[in-house]
Write a protein that holds these residues in place. Structure first.
Motif, PDB file in Angstrom:
ATOM      1  N   PRO A 418       0.811  -1.227   0.000  1.00 21.87           N
ATOM      2  CA  PRO A 418       0.000   0.000   0.000  1.00 21.87           C
ATOM      3  C   PRO A 418       0.841   1.273   0.000  1.00 21.87           C
ATOM      4  N   HIS A 419       2.112   1.162   0.353  1.00 18.65           N
ATOM      5  CA  HIS A 419       2.971   2.349   0.381  1.00 18.65           C
ATOM      6  C   HIS A 419       3.529   2.694  -1.007  1.00 18.65           C
ATOM      7  N   THR A 420       3.388   1.774  -1.971  1.00 20.73           N
ATOM      8  CA  THR A 420       3.858   2.039  -3.342  1.00 20.73           C
ATOM      9  C   THR A 420       2.811   2.858  -4.083  1.00 20.73           C
ATOM     10  N   THR A 421       3.263   3.913  -4.741  1.00 19.98           N
ATOM     11  CA  THR A 421       2.334   4.799  -5.463  1.00 19.98           C
ATOM     12  C   THR A 421       2.421   4.559  -6.964  1.00 19.98           C
ATOM     13  N   TYR A 422       1.400   5.046  -7.634  1.00 21.50           N
ATOM     14  CA  TYR A 422       1.359   4.930  -9.093  1.00 21.50           C
ATOM     15  C   TYR A 422       2.489   5.717  -9.736  1.00 21.50           C
ATOM     16  N   LEU A 423       3.003   6.762  -9.075  1.00 22.01           N
ATOM     17  CA  LEU A 423       4.080   7.573  -9.642  1.00 22.01           C
ATOM     18  C   LEU A 423       5.349   6.747  -9.860  1.00 22.01           C
ATOM     19  N   GLU A 424       5.594   5.802  -8.975  1.00 25.21           N
ATOM     20  CA  GLU A 424       6.769   4.947  -9.118  1.00 25.21           C
ATOM     21  C   GLU A 424       6.648   4.076 -10.368  1.00 25.21           C
ATOM     22  N   VAL A 425       5.447   3.581 -10.613  1.00 22.45           N
ATOM     23  CA  VAL A 425       5.217   2.770 -11.816  1.00 22.45           C
ATOM     24  C   VAL A 425       5.388   3.616 -13.074  1.00 22.45           C
ATOM     25  N   LEU A 426       4.779   4.809 -13.066  1.00 23.32           N
ATOM     26  CA  LEU A 426       4.883   5.698 -14.235  1.00 23.32           C
ATOM     27  C   LEU A 426       6.326   6.083 -14.487  1.00 23.32           C
ATOM     28  N   SER A 427       7.055   6.376 -13.422  1.00 21.08           N
ATOM     29  CA  SER A 427       8.450   6.773 -13.561  1.00 21.08           C
ATOM     30  C   SER A 427       9.296   5.632 -14.127  1.00 21.08           C
ATOM     31  N   ALA A 428       9.061   4.423 -13.654  1.00 24.31           N
ATOM     32  CA  ALA A 428       9.828   3.268 -14.126  1.00 24.31           C
ATOM     33  C   ALA A 428       9.553   3.000 -15.600  1.00 24.31           C
ATOM     34  N   ARG A 429       8.268   3.057 -15.981  1.00 26.08           N
ATOM     35  CA  ARG A 429       7.923   2.810 -17.390  1.00 26.08           C
ATOM     36  C   ARG A 429       8.469   3.908 -18.307  1.00 26.08           C
ATOM     37  N   SER A 430       8.397   5.162 -17.879  1.00 25.87           N
ATOM     38  CA  SER A 430       8.925   6.269 -18.675  1.00 25.87           C
ATOM     39  C   SER A 430      10.436   6.142 -18.847  1.00 25.87           C
ATOM     40  N   SER A 431      11.118   5.786 -17.769  1.00 29.28           N
ATOM     41  CA  SER A 431      12.567   5.605 -17.833  1.00 29.28           C
ATOM     42  C   SER A 431      12.937   4.475 -18.782  1.00 29.28           C
ATOM     43  N   LEU A 432      12.146   3.407 -18.759  1.00 26.98           N
ATOM     44  CA  LEU A 432      12.408   2.278 -19.652  1.00 26.98           C
ATOM     45  C   LEU A 432      12.252   2.690 -21.109  1.00 26.98           C
ATOM     46  N   LEU A 433      11.177   3.399 -21.426  1.00 28.94           N
ATOM     47  CA  LEU A 433      10.956   3.829 -22.804  1.00 28.94           C
ATOM     48  C   LEU A 433      12.066   4.756 -23.268  1.00 28.94           C
ATOM     49  N   ASN A 434      12.466   5.709 -22.427  1.00 28.18           N
ATOM     50  CA  ASN A 434      13.542   6.632 -22.793  1.00 28.18           C
ATOM     51  C   ASN A 434      14.851   5.892 -23.040  1.00 28.18           C
ATOM     52  N   ALA A 435      15.147   4.915 -22.206  1.00 25.09           N
ATOM     53  CA  ALA A 435      16.378   4.140 -22.375  1.00 25.09           C
ATOM     54  C   ALA A 435      16.335   3.328 -23.666  1.00 25.09           C
ATOM     55  N   GLN A 436      15.180   2.770 -23.985  1.00 24.10           N
ATOM     56  CA  GLN A 436      15.056   1.999 -25.230  1.00 24.10           C
ATOM     57  C   GLN A 436      15.222   2.891 -26.457  1.00 24.10           C
ATOM     58  N   MET A 437      14.615   4.072 -26.398  1.00 18.94           N
ATOM     59  CA  MET A 437      14.775   5.028 -27.500  1.00 18.94           C
ATOM     60  C   MET A 437      16.236   5.472 -27.624  1.00 18.94           C
ATOM     61  N   SER A 438      16.863   5.741 -26.511  1.00 19.58           N
ATOM     62  CA  SER A 438      18.272   6.165 -26.523  1.00 19.58           C
ATOM     63  C   SER A 438      19.173   5.066 -27.062  1.00 19.58           C
ATOM     64  N   SER A 439      18.831   3.831 -26.748  1.00 18.95           N
ATOM     65  CA  SER A 439      19.611   2.703 -27.251  1.00 18.95           C
ATOM     66  C   SER A 439      19.533   2.614 -28.773  1.00 18.95           C
ATOM     67  N   LEU A 440      18.342   2.798 -29.313  1.00 18.72           N
ATOM     68  CA  LEU A 440      18.186   2.795 -30.769  1.00 18.72           C
ATOM     69  C   LEU A 440      18.953   3.949 -31.405  1.00 18.72           C
ATOM     70  N   ALA A 441      18.891   5.126 -30.770  1.00 13.91           N
ATOM     71  CA  ALA A 441      19.614   6.278 -31.292  1.00 13.91           C
ATOM     72  C   ALA A 441      21.123   6.039 -31.261  1.00 13.91           C
ATOM     73  N   ALA A 442      21.611   5.427 -30.189  1.00 12.80           N
ATOM     74  CA  ALA A 442      23.045   5.134 -30.085  1.00 12.80           C
ATOM     75  C   ALA A 442      23.463   4.117 -31.143  1.00 12.80           C
ATOM     76  N   TRP A 443      22.605   3.109 -31.392  1.00 17.82           N
ATOM     77  CA  TRP A 443      22.890   2.157 -32.467  1.00 17.82           C
ATOM     78  C   TRP A 443      22.978   2.857 -33.815  1.00 17.82           C
TER      79      TRP A 443
END
Length: 461
Positions: A418-443
């Motif tokens: 119950p102490h986990t908030t939706y913001l942590e989930v949103l932040s984790a998913r956003s970070s994942l998408l940004n990292a995936q996009m950055s990986s493609l750009a680096a490739w």
């Protein structure tokens, strides 16, 4: 008399200076007292290695069969390459004209006529069928330097053609791998949007269960629409790159299929760097060096203009008009003459031409030095970009692994803790998408660096 002497003195001085030089007969040699030119000359003496990067055939570099088909189409249809080939044809025609200058010029000019005065009868027809031959004896290298300069121009146009060819090959490859990256980004974004859409539905169910509030649902929905809004931007970029590919292939705008195989590396070993000898194979550097040779021959021609010109001419033919007597039938005639024309004043034009030619020769040297340094910088930049983006992508791939675990953990905690908030989930998913996009750009940046490296050493022969 004093006025005439005033002009003779500078002309005589310039003529004396010119006559004391033997440059008008000497073939061009690279000035080895220049450090930049000396390095380039040393690279020319090395035997070309057919397995080295500049001499690798493009089919061995770009092995993707779909890409190879596009490159072949571009080489067959691209008008820039056609114009480069036509420039070679023009230069060869000019070289042919320079070589033919050694031969005599022959002209045929037949003429005839008759006259009638008052009521008298028509006079007898008179006619002349003359042929003139003029031959310039190249005593002082005027024709020689023009021929040598024209030959250098042909070689220079061939270098430009190779530069255009390499640019087209690498341009098509850049577009191809750019489309591949954008397609990967589009696929990733669309798959992520599906996940976010499911996340929105999950948030609604969790709200009904009292696990989250309305703010979590709204925030989740806002992130979903943010991702959906990025999809048109990617599609627009794909559309623009498709049009660029059409221009390279000299075709109307259309869609081009690309493979999904992201495995691309140069077959040559480039970990240790590219030797400076590769610069000798770079077409724009060779063209700049030949521009220096052309300027040298132009200066020689300007020097040769101070020397007298020797021309032998002959006139002959058949005529019925000999002096004031009309002879029927006509008779053959022949005349032989020689002329020696030495420039004295020419209103200072020869002196001005020589000064201009010397200045342009200095400019050609400056351009060559700049081109050598620029080529070295291009190679160095491409190597650095390849190395750094390779390291960057390795780090991003590791980050993606950790972020995928982070998304999984926070998603589980959201339903269990119950102490986990939706913001942590949103932040984790956003970070994942940004990292995936950055990986493609680096490739893509790594691939672009490899393509730039291949072009920077004049590849694509």
């Amino acid at each position: 008399m004093m006025k005439t002497t005033k002009y003779i003195v500078p002309v005589a001085a310039a003529l004396s200076l010119t006559l004391s030089s033997c440059h008008i007969y000497k073939a061009y040699e690279m000035p080895t007292d220049n450090a930049y030119v000396k390095t380039f000359e040393q690279s020319l003496t090395a035997a070309p290695d057919s397995a080295s990067l500049p001499y690798l055939e493009w089919e061995k570099v770009f092995t993707d069969p779909v890409l190879q088909g596009y490159i072949r189409t571009a080489l067959a249809n691209n008008k820039d390459l056609d114009n480069a080939v036509l420039n070679i044809d023009i230069a060869r025609a000019q070289l042919k004209g320079a070589k033919l200058s050694y031969f005599p010029a022959v002209a045929l000019n037949p003429n005839g006529g008759a006259a009638k005065y008052g009521d008298g009868k028509m006079d007898t027809w008179t006619y002349t069928i003359p042929m003139s031959i003029s031959w310039e004896i190249d005593v002082f290298g005027k024709i020689l330097n023009r021929k040598r300069g024209a030959k250098v121009a042909v070689e220079q146009m061939e270098d430009y053609r190779q530069a255009v060819r390499s640019q087209i090959i690498c341009g098509v490859a850049s577009c191809y791998y750019g489309l591949m990256m954008l397609n990967q980004q589009l696929d990733l974004t669309e798959r992520t949007s599906v996940i976010w859409k499911d996340q929105v539905e999950s948030m609604k169910l969790m709200k009904e269960a009292g696990m989250v509030n309305e703010a979590a649902v709204v925030q989740s929905s806002a992130n979903y629409w943010s991702i959906m809004g990025s999809i048109p931007d990617i599609k627009h970029s794909i559309h623009e790159l498709q049009n660029t590919m059409s221009l390279l292939l000299h075709a109307y705008p259309q869609e081009y299929a690309v493979s999904s195989d992201m495995d691309f590396n140069l077959p040559a070993d480039i970990e240790a760097g590219v030797p400076v000898t590769y610069l000798a194979a770079r077409p724009d550097v060779r063209a700049a060096e030949r521009g220096l040779a052309a300027a040298y021959y132009t200066t020689n021609s300007a020097r040769a203009a101070f020397y007298p010109g020797l021309t032998i001419s002959s006139n002959g033919g058949f005529t019925n008009l000999l002096g004031s007597i009309v002879s029927n039938p006509g008779k053959w005639f022949i005349q032989l003459a020689g002329s020696l024309a030495a420039p004295l004043f020419s209103r200072g034009q020869n002196i001005a031409n020589l000064e201009v030619a010397k200045a342009r020769q200095t400019q050609a040297m400056n351009d060559f030095e700049t081109k050598v340094l620029s080529a070295s910088a291009d190679v160095s930049d491409a190597l650095a970009a390849y190395r750094f983006n390779h390291e960057k992508r390795e780090c991003l791939l590791r980050q993606i692994d950790d972020l995928e675990k982070s998304v999984e953990y926070t998603q589980e905690l959201l339903t269990l803790d119950p102490h986990t908030t939706y913001l942590e989930v949103l932040s984790a998913r956003s970070s994942l998408l940004n990292a995936q996009m950055s990986s493609l750009a680096a490739w893509h940046d790594k691939v672009s660096a490899l393509i730039s490296l291949y072009q920077s050493v004049g590849g694509g022969r």
